[in-house]
Design a protein around this motif. Structure first.
Motif: not given
Lengths: 386, 386
Positions: A23-24, A31, A216
Motif C-alpha cells: 500500500r506504500d 496490503l 482486491r
C-alpha cells in the motif's frame, strides 16, 4: 575511533499466508497481513559482520564477497536504526556519525525464491541493532529493507500485521508461537532451479496491485479470514488445517500473478508436478500429511511433521530420482524409508528435475555469533578478500 | 420408413470471454456470459450425417469411426429437438418415433482443448434440426450437449447470454456481428500438445465453482464489465481493445483454475513462453497486434489481423523451429516474411515445442452439405466401415 566487530546470523522465513502487494512503496507497507514460519539457522542463514570506523568516507557493504552499492533501502535501515539509538540514548552520539562497513553472506542461492533478501535484511538490521545497542522492536526497520524481512526478526511462527497508519508504525511483526511450541514441524525445500527469477518480487507485486482485478478481493476477503484460521491452526497444532490453508494461499498468490497484466509466472511444469504429487500423496494417505508452498520462484517448500519425513523424502527420491544420490538431501539427518508400500503407487519421472533438497525445521530468530567467526578482521578488512 | 441422409458441418469457436462455471449442472447453465469468434469451417469443422430408420432398435452414434454410447447429453439434445419439432408441427408425428443413427467426425484432435465438443454438439443438433425441419433458434438445445456448443450455432462473433431463468430458456446464443463485419480478423492455433487433457472442463469447472474464492468476484464484477467492453470493441473493430480484453480474460480463467482446490493447470511451460513472446512482440511493435487465448488445454489460439499474419507466422517458425517445415502450417495460404527485422530480436528455442499451426479466420455458422459427401450410405450403413 573503531567499534568492535559485531557478527550475527538471521534465519530464512517461508510464508504460509503470502505477502503480495504494497500500500506504500517507500515505507514498504503491505496490503494484507502475512504469516510465516522461521527456519532453523543451523541449516540456512544469512550472516553479517558490521563495524563502524572513523577512517571510512562512505558506508560500504559486501554481499556474497562482492562489493555492492549501499542502496537507498540499506540507507533507510541504517538511518532508522541510528534514529532509534538516538532516541534510546543507547550509544555516544559521536559514534552515530561514523560510517559503517558491512559484510554479508548467505549459505544458500540468492534471489531464486529462497527468501534470501528476508534473511539478509533481517541480519543486517539485527547486526546494526547490536552495534548501536538498540533494545526495542526492530521488525519495522527490517521491513524497510525488504518487506518479509520483518518476519525473520522472530523465531517460530510469525505474523506481519499490515497495520493501517500512513507512517507504518503499526506495520510490525509479532510472534504467534515460538519454535518450541510445535517441535515436530519440519520443512523440506525442493530446489527446482537456482537461476535468478525473471520477474522480481518488487516488480511483480507492483504490476499485480495496478492490474489484477482479483487482487482486491484477495486482500479484502480471503486473506483476513485465512489469517485468523491459520493462527488458530498453529496455536492448536492442527496440521491438516494448517496445511490446507497454506496450500490454498500459495495457489491464490500464483493465481494473482497470472491475473496480472502482463501476466507472470514463477511456478513451472516441475513445480506443478510437485503440487500434483502432494495432493495424490495426501489422498492416498487418507489425511493431509504434507503442505506445499511456493514463493516468487519455482522451488517448493513442503511443511510436514517429523513422523512423515522418512517416507516423504523417500517418495521424493523415488519420483524425482537424482543422478547422484550423494548430497541430494542436505540439512538435518534422517533415515530413509525405501520399503514404504506407498512408493509403488507413484511412477518415477525423468532424472534430476529436482536439483537438491534442504531438510530443515522451524527455528529461532537472529542471534549474535560468539565464536569469533567474523566476516571482517579486527582491522576492518574483509576476511574473504585476504 | 427411412429418412433421407442429412449431412451438415459445424464450426469450432474460440472464446475471448471464457465460460467457466455452471449455475445448473443438468441444464448446463453458465454463471456468466461468454463471447467467442466462430472459425472457418473450410479449415476446421465437425461433420455429422444423421438418418431416422424404422429398423433401428436404439439410437446409435459413431464418433470418429468408433461406436460410442448414446449418452444422456445426446439423448437430451434429441429429446428437445423432437419436442421442438412437435410444437412446430414440422414433421409427421410418426416420424418422431423412429430411432436415429448418427455418424460424426472432426478434422482436428479431439479433447485437446481445441473445442471439439462445441463443434460436435452444434453439428449434431444442427443435423437433427434439419432432419426434423425445426426452424427456431437451436442454440439452447446445442447448449444441452456442451455449453459452448451453443456459440457454434452462429457464425462471426457470438455472445452466449447466461440468462437468469431457472429453466434456462433465456440462456441462448446471439450473433454480435457476422463474419463479414470484420473480414480482416484471423486466427492461428498453435498446437502444443494433442494428448487428452488431465482435468476435463466439466470436472474442472465444478471444482472451481465449489472451491475458488476468487471465482465469485470474476463472475459478478470482472466478466460483466469485460463483456460489454469487448462487444463494443468488436462492433467498432478496435483490435487493441479486443486483444487486451481477450488476453486478460484468458489469464483470469487460468488464474481461477489455479485458485481452485485442488488446483489444476492447463497451460504448461510452452504455453507460458508463447504468452511471453506475444507480449514482447506487441511491445516491440509499439502496438497490440496479436492476442493469445488458451482454453482448457495447452494450445494457444492467437487472434490477429490479416496484415500481420506473414510476420507473425515467420516469427513463430523462427522462435519455435520445426524439425520439418513442411506441413508445419496448415489451413489458409500465406506468404512468409522471413526478412522482417523483428525476427532478429528473438532467440530461437528448442525444436518442435510447437507441433503444428492451423491458420484460419472468422467464418460462418453450420451449414448443410449438398455435395453428397455423407458419412452414411443411403442404406444407413457407415461409409467408413465398408
Amino acid at each position: 575511533m573503531i567499534s568492535d566487530i559485531i557478527t550475527v546470523i538471521a534465519p530464512v522465513n517461508i510464508a504460509v499466508i503470502k505477502y503480495w502487494g504494497k500500500r506504500d512503496e517507500d515505507l514498504i507497507l503491505p496490503l494484507n497481513d502475512s504469516v510465516s514460519a522461521t527456519l532453523d539457522t543451523n541449516v540456512m542463514c544469512a550472516k553479517t559482520s558490521v563495524c563502524a570506523r572513523q577512517d571510512l568516507i562512505e558506508d560500504e557493504i559486501w554481499l556474497n564477497k562482492e562489493k555492492v552499492p549501499f542502496s537507498n533501502r540499506l540507507q533507510n535501515c541504517l538511518k532508522e536504526i541510528k534514529a532509534r539509538a538516538a532516541s534510546e540514548n543507547s550509544v555516544d552520539p559521536i559514534f552515530l556519525h561514523l560510517k559503517i562497513r558491512a559484510c554479508s553472506e548467505n549459505n544458500f542461492p540468492t534471489a531464486a525464491g529462497l527468501a534470501s533478501s528476508a534473511a539478509g535484511y533481517a541480519c543486517f538490521v539485527f547486526a546494526l541493532a547490536k552495534l548501536y545497542k538498540v533494545k526495542s522492536d526492530i521488525s519495522s526497520i527490517a521491513r524497510l529493507g525488504s518487506g518479509s524481512a520483518c518476519r525473520s526478526v522472530y523465531g517460530g511462527f510469525v505474523r506481519w500485521h499490515a497495520g493501517s497508519k500512513p507512517d507504518g508504525s503499526d506495520s510490525v511483526a509479532t510472534q504467534i508461537a515460538d519454535a518450541s511450541h510445535w517441535p515436530e514441524m519440519r520443512a523440506l525445500i525442493l530446489v527446482v532451479g537456482d537461476k535468478k527469477k525473471e520477474t522480481s518480487s518488487t516488480g511483480g507485486m507492483a504490476v499485480s496491485v495496478k492490474t489484477s482485478e482479483l487482487m482486491r478481493h484477495r486482500v479484502e476477503y480471503c486473506v483476513p479470514q485465512r489469517t485468523e484460521l491459520i493462527v488458530d491452526a498453529i496455536k492448536n497444532k492442527d496440521f491438516p488445517k494448517f496445511a490446507e490453508i497454506t496450500m490454498k494461499d500459495s495457489n491464490q498468490f500464483h493465481a494473482i500473478c497470472l491475473d496480472s497484466y502482463p501476466p507472470f509466472v514463477y511456478m513451472n511444469d516441475i513445480s506443478h508436478s510437485i503440487v500434483g504429487l502432494i495432493h495424490k500423496y495426501n489422498e492416498i494417505s487418507g489425511k493431509v500429511k504434507v503442505a506445499y508452498t511456493f514463493d516468487a520462484g519455482s522451488n517448493a517448500c513442503l511443511y510436514l511433521l517429523e513422523e512423515d519425513v522418512s517416507e516423504v523424502i523417500s517418495l521424493i527420491k523415488h519420483v524425482y530420482p537424482p543422478s547422484n544420490s550423494k548430497g541430494f538431501v542436505t540439512g538435518l539427518s534422517y533415515v530413509e524409508d525405501v520399503n514404504s508400500k506407498i512408493l509403488k503407487m507413484f511412477q518415477p519421472k525423468d532424472k534430476d528435475l529436482i536439483k537438491y533438497v534442504i531438510y530443515t525445521k522451524v527455528g529461532d530468530g537472529p542471534s549474535e555469533v560468539t565464536d569469533g567467526s567474523h566476516l571482517l578482521n579486527r582491522d576492518g578488512s574483509l576476511i574473504h578478500l585476504m
